[in-house]
Design a protein around this motif. Sequence first.
Motif, PDB file in Angstrom:
ATOM      1  N   GLY A 132      36.619  34.731  38.453  1.00  0.00           N
ATOM      2  CA  GLY A 132      37.930  34.651  39.064  1.00  0.00           C
ATOM      3  C   GLY A 132      38.555  36.030  39.061  1.00  0.00           C
ATOM      4  O   GLY A 132      38.551  36.718  38.035  1.00  0.00           O
ATOM      5  N   VAL A 133      39.060  36.456  40.200  1.00  0.00           N
ATOM      6  CA  VAL A 133      39.750  37.735  40.298  1.00  0.00           C
ATOM      7  C   VAL A 133      41.251  37.461  40.337  1.00  0.00           C
ATOM      8  O   VAL A 133      41.721  36.615  41.108  1.00  0.00           O
ATOM      9  N   CYS A 134      41.992  38.172  39.494  1.00  0.00           N
ATOM     10  CA  CYS A 134      43.429  37.927  39.360  1.00  0.00           C
ATOM     11  C   CYS A 134      44.239  39.014  40.048  1.00  0.00           C
ATOM     12  O   CYS A 134      43.697  40.024  40.510  1.00  0.00           O
ATOM     13  N   GLY A 135      45.544  38.799  40.093  1.00  0.00           N
ATOM     14  CA  GLY A 135      46.411  39.686  40.849  1.00  0.00           C
ATOM     15  C   GLY A 135      46.448  41.109  40.337  1.00  0.00           C
ATOM     16  O   GLY A 135      46.737  42.041  41.098  1.00  0.00           O
ATOM     17  N   ASP A 136      46.157  41.309  39.050  1.00  0.00           N
ATOM     18  CA  ASP A 136      46.137  42.659  38.495  1.00  0.00           C
ATOM     19  C   ASP A 136      44.729  43.222  38.417  1.00  0.00           C
ATOM     20  O   ASP A 136      44.477  44.195  37.706  1.00  0.00           O
ATOM     21  N   ALA A 137      43.793  42.609  39.161  1.00  0.00           N
ATOM     22  CA  ALA A 137      42.387  43.022  39.245  1.00  0.00           C
ATOM     23  C   ALA A 137      41.592  42.705  37.987  1.00  0.00           C
ATOM     24  O   ALA A 137      40.419  43.057  37.902  1.00  0.00           O
ATOM     25  N   ARG A 138      42.211  42.022  37.000  1.00  0.00           N
ATOM     26  CA  ARG A 138      41.438  41.569  35.847  1.00  0.00           C
ATOM     27  C   ARG A 138      40.468  40.473  36.293  1.00  0.00           C
ATOM     28  O   ARG A 138      40.777  39.677  37.190  1.00  0.00           O
ATOM     29  N   VAL A 139      39.318  40.412  35.631  1.00  0.00           N
ATOM     30  CA  VAL A 139      38.263  39.466  35.990  1.00  0.00           C
ATOM     31  C   VAL A 139      38.113  38.415  34.897  1.00  0.00           C
ATOM     32  O   VAL A 139      38.093  38.736  33.710  1.00  0.00           O
ATOM     33  N   ILE A 140      38.023  37.162  35.316  1.00  0.00           N
ATOM     34  CA  ILE A 140      37.744  36.065  34.405  1.00  0.00           C
ATOM     35  C   ILE A 140      36.321  35.586  34.659  1.00  0.00           C
ATOM     36  O   ILE A 140      35.993  35.130  35.762  1.00  0.00           O
ATOM     37  N   ALA A 141      35.455  35.746  33.658  1.00  0.00           N
ATOM     38  CA  ALA A 141      34.071  35.291  33.760  1.00  0.00           C
ATOM     39  C   ALA A 141      34.039  33.800  33.441  1.00  0.00           C
ATOM     40  O   ALA A 141      34.432  33.380  32.349  1.00  0.00           O
ATOM     41  N   ILE A 142      33.588  32.996  34.386  1.00  0.00           N
ATOM     42  CA  ILE A 142      33.616  31.536  34.264  1.00  0.00           C
ATOM     43  C   ILE A 142      32.216  31.037  33.935  1.00  0.00           C
ATOM     44  O   ILE A 142      31.285  31.189  34.728  1.00  0.00           O
ATOM     45  N   SER A 143      32.065  30.448  32.757  1.00  0.00           N
ATOM     46  CA  SER A 143      30.750  29.979  32.326  1.00  0.00           C
ATOM     47  C   SER A 143      30.503  28.515  32.666  1.00  0.00           C
ATOM     48  O   SER A 143      29.353  28.062  32.652  1.00  0.00           O
TER      49      SER A 143
END
Length: 315
Positions: free
Chosen positions: A276-287
């Motif tokens: 998941g890419v968020c508004g501040d460009a942080r990335v959430i790795a989804i397992s």
Amino acid sequence: MRPRAVVFAYHNVGVRCLQVLLARGVDVALVVTHEDSPSETIWFGSVAAVAAEHGIEVIKPADPNDDALRDAVRRAQPDFIFSFYYRHMLPTDVLALAPRGAYNMHGSLLPKYRGRVPTNWAVLNGEAETGATLHEMTAKPDAGSIVGQTSVPILPDDTAQQVFDKVTVAAEQTLWRVLPALLAGEAPCLPNDTARGSYFGGRKPEDGRIDWSQSGERVYNLIRAVAPPYPGAFTDIGEVRFIVAQARLAPPGVRIGAPRTNLPPGLHVSDNAFLGVCGDARVIAISELWHALDGKPAVITPAEFLKLTHTSPHS
């Protein structure tokens, strides 16, 4: 003569605190609990089952204002009334039926997070700790004097269920520690300054909708706060709903393949993995990602996701 109590209880906190009363020699004359809802995932222990094991009368009124409930409490002749995660406010005239006091176990460090689902709200708001508080019951929710409380940490990757498990232990420890003084009429009576605290209402499944334009920390906190067995944080693509069941927030500045840095906010597949890419460009790795076709959530693979959404992978 043993002190006598009527216990209003539900969920794991209800189970453990009822067991503490019994272990401390309290005569529990009546247990008031809820019927399990067929629409709710029941992942927690049964107060009714524990009461039945000990031969305690159990009733499950739909309305705490029912006259039949008042009559049952009155017949039980309690010294104390206890409420352990019972889901309704108790009328003041019911509380008055216990001459030695009525006490509630709340899942936060009062006066913070008064109200509903305090553990979920604490995780959602990125708190570093929460806990359990035993307090006197009054006409206003979670506003009575504090008898005792125990804190627990909220680690950065803890889900709400993991925190709730800690809160359950904190509730058990709090009650075990203060109960002898309470029964002896010597319990502390500490201020509960609601003006310095906060009140939060209940949450609905729709409140789990992910806004990918928010910061990575905010999105991740939502995912943790409503992760299964709660309804889960979700995002819709077309007519298909996807639930983020397990995930981790990547550290700031971490790149997992150059093409990913150009992806817009939202749910994506890249290198055969969900992110998941968020508004501040942080990335959430989804397992672990679920889809909710026909109202039945099931684990989905990246290939199945691409087929359902008719999108192309990023590589």
